[in-house]
Design a protein around this motif. Structure first.
Motif, short mmCIF file in Angstrom:
data_model
loop_
_atom_site.label_atom_id
_atom_site.label_comp_id
_atom_site.label_asym_id
_atom_site.label_seq_id
_atom_site.Cartn_x
_atom_site.Cartn_y
_atom_site.Cartn_z
N GLY A 28 0.79 -1.22 0.00
CA GLY A 28 0.00 0.00 0.00
C GLY A 28 0.82 1.27 0.00
N PRO A 29 0.15 2.37 -0.20
CA PRO A 29 0.83 3.67 -0.28
C PRO A 29 1.29 4.16 1.09
N ILE A 30 2.22 5.10 1.04
CA ILE A 30 2.72 5.75 2.25
C ILE A 30 2.35 7.22 2.21
N SER A 31 2.53 7.88 3.33
CA SER A 31 2.34 9.33 3.40
C SER A 31 3.60 9.95 3.97
N TRP A 32 3.72 11.22 3.83
CA TRP A 32 4.92 11.96 4.27
C TRP A 32 4.85 12.26 5.75
N ASP A 33 5.92 11.96 6.46
CA ASP A 33 6.08 12.34 7.87
C ASP A 33 7.56 12.55 8.10
N PRO A 34 8.01 13.78 8.37
CA PRO A 34 9.44 14.06 8.46
C PRO A 34 10.13 13.47 9.68
N ALA A 35 9.47 12.69 10.48
CA ALA A 35 10.10 12.18 11.71
C ALA A 35 10.28 10.67 11.74
N VAL A 36 10.02 9.95 10.66
CA VAL A 36 9.95 8.50 10.76
C VAL A 36 11.14 7.76 10.14
N ALA A 37 11.47 7.97 8.90
CA ALA A 37 12.51 7.20 8.22
C ALA A 37 13.29 8.11 7.29
N GLU A 38 14.35 7.56 6.70
CA GLU A 38 15.18 8.42 5.87
C GLU A 38 15.93 7.60 4.83
N ASN A 39 15.92 8.05 3.60
CA ASN A 39 16.80 7.58 2.54
C ASN A 39 17.60 8.80 2.11
N LEU A 40 18.90 8.68 2.03
CA LEU A 40 19.75 9.80 1.62
C LEU A 40 20.19 9.60 0.19
N PHE A 41 20.30 10.70 -0.55
CA PHE A 41 20.74 10.66 -1.93
C PHE A 41 21.72 11.78 -2.15
N TRP A 42 22.79 11.47 -2.86
CA TRP A 42 23.77 12.48 -3.24
C TRP A 42 24.20 12.18 -4.66
N GLY A 43 24.24 13.18 -5.50
CA GLY A 43 24.66 12.98 -6.87
C GLY A 43 25.44 14.18 -7.36
N ARG A 86 6.54 -3.33 3.85
CA ARG A 86 5.08 -3.48 3.83
C ARG A 86 4.37 -2.47 4.72
N ASN A 87 4.87 -2.19 5.91
CA ASN A 87 4.13 -1.36 6.85
C ASN A 87 4.81 -0.08 7.32
N PRO A 88 5.54 0.63 6.45
CA PRO A 88 6.06 1.90 6.93
C PRO A 88 4.91 2.87 7.08
N SER A 89 5.00 3.74 8.03
CA SER A 89 3.90 4.70 8.21
C SER A 89 4.18 6.01 7.50
N ALA A 90 5.43 6.24 7.10
CA ALA A 90 5.72 7.53 6.50
C ALA A 90 7.05 7.48 5.76
N LEU A 91 7.42 8.59 5.18
CA LEU A 91 8.61 8.69 4.34
C LEU A 91 9.31 10.01 4.61
N VAL A 92 10.63 9.95 4.63
CA VAL A 92 11.46 11.15 4.63
C VAL A 92 12.51 10.94 3.56
#
Length: 95
Positions: A28-43, A86-92
């Motif tokens: 299922g889809p996720i929603s944005w929450d700046p306090a839950v998880a993190e993926n970092l990207f640098w290019g 499967r069950n993350p509640s949010a995305l950063v």
């Protein structure tokens, strides 16, 4: 020279890209929450946006072994697995 870009980097841009990848594996889809998880990207070499970062993270799928829940060899696939949990509640995400 590294570039920091703000174009097309809204929370919705990140969640849309993540949710497209999640739909491909039936989670299922996720929603944005700046306090839950993190993926970092640098290019470097050009400007990157949210979709670029998400597409590179999702490309790690080819290094993921579903049956063993591990990355193949010494490859990196943790960004991908974070996207399709499967069950993350949010995305950063940061670009």
């Amino acid at each position: 020279m590294a570039h920091r870009t703000q174009s097309q980097n809204s929370p919705q841009d990140f969640t849309d890209a993540h949710n497209a990848a999640r739909a491909l594996v039936g989670v299922g889809p996720i929603s944005w929450d700046p306090a839950v998880a993190e993926n970092l990207f640098w290019g470097m070499g050009r400007e990157f946006n949210a979709a670029d970062a998400a597409n590179l993270w999702v490309a790690e799928q080819s290094f993921y072994n579903y049956s063993c829940n591990t990355c193949v060899g010494r490859k990196v696939c943790g960004h991908y697995t974070q996207i399709v949990w499967r069950n993350p509640s949010a995305l950063v995400a940061h670009v």
